[in-house]
Design an enzyme around this catalytic site. Sequence first.
Site, PDB file in Angstrom:
ATOM      1  N   SER A   1       0.836  -1.195   0.000  1.00  0.00           N
ATOM      2  CA  SER A   1       0.000   0.000   0.000  1.00  0.00           C
ATOM      3  C   SER A   1       0.877   1.254   0.000  1.00  0.00           C
ATOM      4  O   SER A   1       1.696   1.432  -0.898  1.00  0.00           O
ATOM      5  CB  SER A   1      -0.969  -0.053   1.181  1.00  0.00           C
ATOM      6  OG  SER A   1      -1.980   0.922   1.072  1.00  0.00           O
TER       7      SER A   1
ATOM      8  N   ASP B   1      -9.238  -4.482  -5.993  1.00  0.00           N
ATOM      9  CA  ASP B   1      -8.811  -3.532  -4.962  1.00  0.00           C
ATOM     10  C   ASP B   1      -9.597  -2.228  -5.102  1.00  0.00           C
ATOM     11  O   ASP B   1      -9.492  -1.539  -6.117  1.00  0.00           O
ATOM     12  CB  ASP B   1      -7.305  -3.273  -5.117  1.00  0.00           C
ATOM     13  CG  ASP B   1      -6.689  -2.559  -3.919  1.00  0.00           C
ATOM     14  OD1 ASP B   1      -7.435  -1.881  -3.179  1.00  0.00           O
ATOM     15  OD2 ASP B   1      -5.464  -2.669  -3.744  1.00  0.00           O
TER      16      ASP B   1
ATOM     17  N   HIS C   1      -7.228  -5.461  -1.461  1.00  0.00           N
ATOM     18  CA  HIS C   1      -6.031  -4.712  -1.080  1.00  0.00           C
ATOM     19  C   HIS C   1      -5.183  -5.554  -0.122  1.00  0.00           C
ATOM     20  O   HIS C   1      -5.189  -5.343   1.095  1.00  0.00           O
ATOM     21  CB  HIS C   1      -6.468  -3.405  -0.421  1.00  0.00           C
ATOM     22  CG  HIS C   1      -5.374  -2.405  -0.247  1.00  0.00           C
ATOM     23  ND1 HIS C   1      -4.640  -1.898  -1.297  1.00  0.00           N
ATOM     24  CD2 HIS C   1      -4.889  -1.805   0.872  1.00  0.00           C
ATOM     25  CE1 HIS C   1      -3.757  -1.030  -0.840  1.00  0.00           C
ATOM     26  NE2 HIS C   1      -3.882  -0.964   0.473  1.00  0.00           N
TER      27      HIS C   1
END
Length: 621
Positions: free
Chosen positions: A197, A308, A338
């Site tokens: 991320s 995602d 994610h």
Amino acid sequence: MSTSRSRAILATITLATTLVVGGAPVASATPTIKVSGGTTQPVFSYQDAIREHVRVQSPVDSDGDGEKDLVRVDIIRPKETSSGLKVPVIMHESPYYDEPGVGFQLDHKTYDADGNPTKFPLFYDNYFVPRGYAYVSVDMIGTRLSDGCPTSGGPSDVLGGKAVIDWLNGRATAYDDDGKPVEATWTTGRTGMIGHSYEGSLAIGVAGTGVPGLETIVPLAGPSSWYEMWRANGTLTDVTGGQEFMATWVDVDPDEKCAAAHQRMRAGSDDATGNYNAYWHELDYRTGPVSNVRNVRASVFGVYGMQDRNVPADEFSTWWTKLPRTVQRKVWVTQYGHLDPFWARRDAWVETLHQWFDHELMGVPNDILRRPRADVQLGPDRWITQADWPAPTRTVTLRPQRDGSLGRTPSTGTGSYVDTLQTEAAVAADPSGIDPHRLAYLTSPLQRATRLSGTPSVSLRVTLDEPTANLGVLLVDYGQDTRINGADPQWQGLQWADGEDCVGASTAEDSSCYRRMADRTIDSDFQVVTRGFMDAQNRTSLSDPTPLTPGKAYQITWKMLPQDYEFKAGHRLGLILTGTNDDVTDAESGTGSTVSIDLSSTSVSLPLVTTAPTKNAPAKK
């Protein structure tokens, strides 16, 4: 990397621990890096490893206090590096060490009385230090024990990480707690960055500076354009104030410390319009002034989830296609949301990552680059490999028909809907019904399985009764099936499973053991495969919007989000035309505009696979 160069690097590492006694080389009793079967072996003590910390001088003053920010760097390395062994570095720079924690179990670092780390989150230290690597855990500027202010992808975020790479290669200064300079004499300087991320975005950003010594990056669901984290073709796809929210979330210091930085974010973000501007350009790692994809020299091993909703898949695909051709690369493309693949496909992930780092940082001549470049997940426990991503395709253009079907030939007629805030489930369910907030078109049942790989595009001939509207498009798979529930915002396609895996060595303070997870599936009669959005007034420019003249027809064409998905035989492919998408925005409520569609000039173009996959990949968990 050539085989001869790989062997030269490995030989240099090995010979660094050889002693000469009486004119003849004599093997030292000290462990040396050992390679067997194409991978490094765990011959170094994790318990006895050196644990220390430094503060690296950065080139930025992000909090405006008149002093250059110092970046906190926590280090663990084999004890043999104090007596001549030089090792490469795996670097994990993160903003999450305070809040919310790292990984799916939200781990935190702990320290001894001297401030040295006793526990590192995740498994990288436990697994790789015994194999002859140093592991470097970096508190991103403005977080944990580093100076400064986080800037949600801004220049200081990137340049702080670059400074650490520079220090590892002798080009920057670091200090101990007494203010004395410290040199990284124990490393070869060859560094790989990894992270999920925001962390993955830092790896992408630092790579885009072209910094020497960064040999490889492993970005896991990392943004390459912070504008597209919060926007999609002018529409706001998340909360307003997202940049400031992100910065305050990861920074536990009083807000007053970074008030000026927060004000710059509020002004630069321009949530009122959603337009691209100079602020967003500086946070663009594809073409920006601080980080630019054309400067990437490090190899890339990327992992991205096609479902995602946090970091959309085009953050990967757009950057991936712009990488210089000389960049060695590998990719996993999944149907999860994610997620870090450590939680989804653990055995295969650790094995592949190990071989990747050995090849790229140690120079071990294994076969990792001779294997198919892409691993692609097509469903629960179903993975394939192929030569590259996307797969070879041909473009098939489908056109909505006035009878509600979706076919190959142009049609006549019109349809209309009102742009209001609607969930995907609401507009995609019951496609045969009449709904004032969408138009739905379906193919006949597919005669054979059909796979989409790449980025679809849509072209609409629209007439509005207002100066703009949010245009939404969904591509839907209609047919009963068991699917990965990757769109689930809490679980991202996974759920806890029985047992745990111990990945590497442990100490009393730092366990290498983590809970297992398994696919979280859903039995459903449809799934939204991919989507696209457009603020109609941004149809020709993200920076300079042009309102539409009500009653005038416009042709508006744009790309949807990429996907790799198999429609099974007997299923039907659906095209839904709608307005503002409630699943991806908390910032817009719909314009109320009536959108009229001219079917004769409306179509969706799909990249459909023309060749079979290389082979089934191991379904290791």
